[in-house]
Structures are given as C-alpha cells and as structure tokens.
Design an enzyme around this catalytic site. Structure first.
Site, short mmCIF file in Angstrom:
data_model
loop_
_atom_site.label_atom_id
_atom_site.label_comp_id
_atom_site.label_asym_id
_atom_site.label_seq_id
_atom_site.Cartn_x
_atom_site.Cartn_y
_atom_site.Cartn_z
N ASN A 52 0.84 -1.20 0.00
CA ASN A 52 0.00 0.00 0.00
C ASN A 52 0.88 1.25 0.00
O ASN A 52 1.07 1.90 1.02
CB ASN A 52 -0.91 -0.03 1.23
CG ASN A 52 -1.77 1.21 1.36
OD1 ASN A 52 -1.86 2.02 0.45
ND2 ASN A 52 -2.40 1.37 2.52
N TYR A 69 -5.46 3.16 -4.43
CA TYR A 69 -5.57 2.15 -3.38
C TYR A 69 -6.81 1.28 -3.53
O TYR A 69 -6.74 0.06 -3.42
CB TYR A 69 -5.58 2.85 -2.01
CG TYR A 69 -5.98 1.91 -0.89
CD1 TYR A 69 -5.07 1.02 -0.35
CD2 TYR A 69 -7.30 1.89 -0.42
CE1 TYR A 69 -5.45 0.14 0.65
CE2 TYR A 69 -7.68 1.02 0.57
CZ TYR A 69 -6.75 0.14 1.12
OH TYR A 69 -7.14 -0.73 2.09
N LYS A 162 3.79 4.94 8.95
CA LYS A 162 2.47 5.05 8.34
C LYS A 162 1.84 3.69 8.10
O LYS A 162 0.73 3.40 8.56
CB LYS A 162 2.57 5.86 7.05
CG LYS A 162 1.24 6.15 6.36
CD LYS A 162 0.95 5.20 5.23
CE LYS A 162 -0.32 5.62 4.47
NZ LYS A 162 -0.63 4.67 3.37
N PHE A 188 -1.97 8.78 9.61
CA PHE A 188 -1.10 8.09 8.65
C PHE A 188 -0.57 9.12 7.66
O PHE A 188 -1.27 9.52 6.72
CB PHE A 188 -1.89 6.99 7.93
CG PHE A 188 -2.74 6.17 8.88
CD1 PHE A 188 -2.19 5.60 10.00
CD2 PHE A 188 -4.10 6.01 8.64
CE1 PHE A 188 -2.96 4.86 10.88
CE2 PHE A 188 -4.87 5.27 9.50
CZ PHE A 188 -4.32 4.69 10.63
N ASP A 190 0.61 10.65 4.76
CA ASP A 190 0.75 10.29 3.36
C ASP A 190 0.82 11.55 2.50
O ASP A 190 1.33 12.58 2.96
CB ASP A 190 -0.41 9.39 2.94
CG ASP A 190 -1.78 10.08 3.05
OD1 ASP A 190 -1.83 11.25 3.46
OD2 ASP A 190 -2.79 9.44 2.72
N ASP A 257 -8.04 11.25 10.72
CA ASP A 257 -7.39 10.87 9.47
C ASP A 257 -8.42 10.35 8.48
O ASP A 257 -8.45 10.76 7.29
CB ASP A 257 -6.34 9.79 9.76
CG ASP A 257 -5.61 9.28 8.54
OD1 ASP A 257 -6.27 8.70 7.64
OD2 ASP A 257 -4.38 9.43 8.47
N TRP A 261 -9.11 11.97 4.87
CA TRP A 261 -8.79 11.21 3.66
C TRP A 261 -10.01 11.10 2.77
O TRP A 261 -9.93 11.29 1.55
CB TRP A 261 -8.27 9.81 4.04
CG TRP A 261 -7.64 9.09 2.89
CD1 TRP A 261 -6.33 9.13 2.50
CD2 TRP A 261 -8.30 8.21 1.96
NE1 TRP A 261 -6.13 8.34 1.39
CE2 TRP A 261 -7.32 7.76 1.03
CE3 TRP A 261 -9.61 7.75 1.82
CZ2 TRP A 261 -7.61 6.88 0.00
CZ3 TRP A 261 -9.91 6.87 0.77
CH2 TRP A 261 -8.92 6.45 -0.12
N GLN A 265 -11.04 12.85 -1.24
CA GLN A 265 -11.53 12.17 -2.44
C GLN A 265 -12.68 12.92 -3.11
O GLN A 265 -13.04 12.64 -4.25
CB GLN A 265 -11.99 10.75 -2.10
CG GLN A 265 -11.05 9.94 -1.23
CD GLN A 265 -9.62 9.94 -1.73
OE1 GLN A 265 -9.36 9.66 -2.90
NE2 GLN A 265 -8.68 10.25 -0.84
#
Length: 281
Positions: A52, A69, A162, A188, A190, A257, A261, A265
């Site tokens: 990932n 992902y 992460k 995490f 990223d 998170d 995240w 999107q």
C-alpha cells in the site's frame, strides 16, 4: 521540529475543524476488501498493506492507468476469491514483479512491492499481530524493513510508521481485531492528508516549496521539506483532534485521518499533492 521547520507551517485550524465537526465517520468498505473468511481476511489485509504505497503516476505517462488504493484492494480481493495462492508465505517469498503485475495490474514500483512481499513471506504471518494496536504497529516496524518508516531531520530520528500503524487500524476497522488502544496511534502521514489540509488553510508552504509542489516537481524521500510536510500533518491532526474535542466531538487521531482522507476524495479542484516516490506511503 514543526516549530523549527523552514518550509511548512501550521495555520488556523478553525475552518478545518468546522468542516469535520458534523461529518460522519466513514464505514469500513467491505465491498472493496476481501471479507469472505476472517483468517484469510487478516492475511489479505497484511498483504494489502505491505504493498500500500505510491499510487501516483507522472502526468502524461502513456499506457493503462492502474488506479489507486481502492483499485488495488479490489484486484487483490479478486485474487483471493480466485484462490491464486498469493496469501501463502512460500508464494509471497518468491513472487516477482512480473507475476505481481499480471495478478494486480500495472501499478508503479512493482519490483519494490514484490520485494516487500518477499520479506513478508520469509517472515510469515505469525508474531506480527499483537494484543494491542501499538504492539502490532511496533511488531511490523521492527520485524519488517519495508515498514520501518523513520526519517532523519536535523540529527533526529522522526518515526512516522504510516503503514505499520495502518495495518492495526485496518484490522480494527474490518472487525478482525479488538484493539483497545486506537487512540494511541497517530494519523497516517501520506500525500493526500497534507493536500486537503493545505486546501483548507491548515498548512502553508514556503514559496519555494509551494512552487515545487504545484509544479509537480518530485520531492526526494527523506529530504527536509518532505519530512516537514509529514511531521506538520501529524501535528495538525493532533491539534485538530483537540479542537474537535473542544467543539463537542471526541475522536481519535485515526478517525480524524479517516475524515480527512475521505474528504480529499471529494474535493475538486485542489492544488496538487506533494510527489515522492518511495515505499512508505
């Protein structure tokens, strides 16, 4: 280190906190992930999180676009449903980039993904998942080099971990573990979280760094600006968690998170995310 950062600084978090205050927590995506059998699902998540990382492709790159992902999760799910043997440690220990590409599609860094799976296969699954989320993240980071996500900055070691942390959170989110300490994990770090935090005004980049990021110039893994982006992301999420608590919503950093995240999107347009080619995110 965030206070001493040269290229990234935290700004007002009020807008971001207000954006997240009423947003519902996303449910675990059981459709995109393999969930047919609990023990095989645990192995599936360990394999998935081992590969990932690094889904972005250069602009204008010819050929098929493999997706991100979610597409990888779905393709690996289908491999498990088809019984291709990818979960078996002996198979993982010898898989190569060509085989992995044939099974999953033309994702970038197939050689590095195969190497990470080789390492997992040689180790095996036993002893990695602990009694707590912290133990699990620590086990992955200590036992598997591909999970040892630690950067240097001004003579200090900065652990982000992460993917090691996301294994624990995924097992919990999928209902495959009952860890009591989700609140002990950080976010995490990223490339999508700092993108949306910057969009909402919580992060600001120096003009030179902004020009590089907005110009799609690739940063080097471990360079100071890249470490500052990730560190500022972790601190921003911690402060957002505190801000949301003051506003009456108590969440863990992992849940913040997840909210960010999923927000990332849905927002368009946004300025580009920072691009780094590496195995840690």
């Amino acid at each position: 280190m965030v206070e001493r950062a040269r290229d990234v600084r935290l700004e007002d978090l009020a807008t971001t906190a207000e954006t997240l205050r009423e947003r519902p927590l996303p449910a675990w995506d059981s459709m995109s992930h393999f969930a047919d059998d609990p023990e095989r699902a645990r192995r599936y998540l360990m394999v998935l999180d081992t590969i990932n990382f690094s889904f972005w492709l250069p602009e204008g790159m010819p050929g098929p676009r493999p997706g991100g992902y979610t597409q990888m999760a779905e393709r690996l799910r289908d491999v498990y449903r088809g019984g291709a043997g990818l979960e078996d440690p002996d198979s993982l220990a010898v898989i190569d980039a060509e085989t992995l590409g044939r099974l999953l599609g033309p994702f970038p860094m197939l050689a590095e993904r195969a190497q990470a799976l080789n390492e997992l296969g040689r180790h095996g699954y036993d002893g990695l998942v602990g009694e707590t989320a912290v133990d699990t993240a620590r086990n992955f980071a200590e036992e598997l080099v591909s999970y040892r996500d630690v950067s240097g900055y001004d003579g200090r070691q900065v652990p982000f971990l992460k993917r090691a942390q996301i294994v624990a959170a995924d097992l919990l989110g999928a209902g495959l573990a009952g860890f009591p300490d989700l609140d002990q994990l950080t976010c995490f770090a990223d490339y999508k979280l700092p993108q949306v935090l910057r969009h909402l005004g919580a992060l600001e980049y120096s003009p030179p760094l902004a020009a590089r990021v907005d110009g799609w110039v690739e940063l080097q893994s471990g360079e100071p600006a890249e470490v500052e982006i990730r560190a500022a992301t972790v601190v921003a999420v911690e402060r957002l968690r505190e801000e949301l608590t003051h506003r009456g919503r108590r969440l863990t950093s992992v849940e913040v998170d997840w909210l960010l995240w999923h927000s990332a999107q849905e927002v368009f347009p946004m300025r580009p995310y920072h691009r780094v080619r590496g195995i840690y995110y």
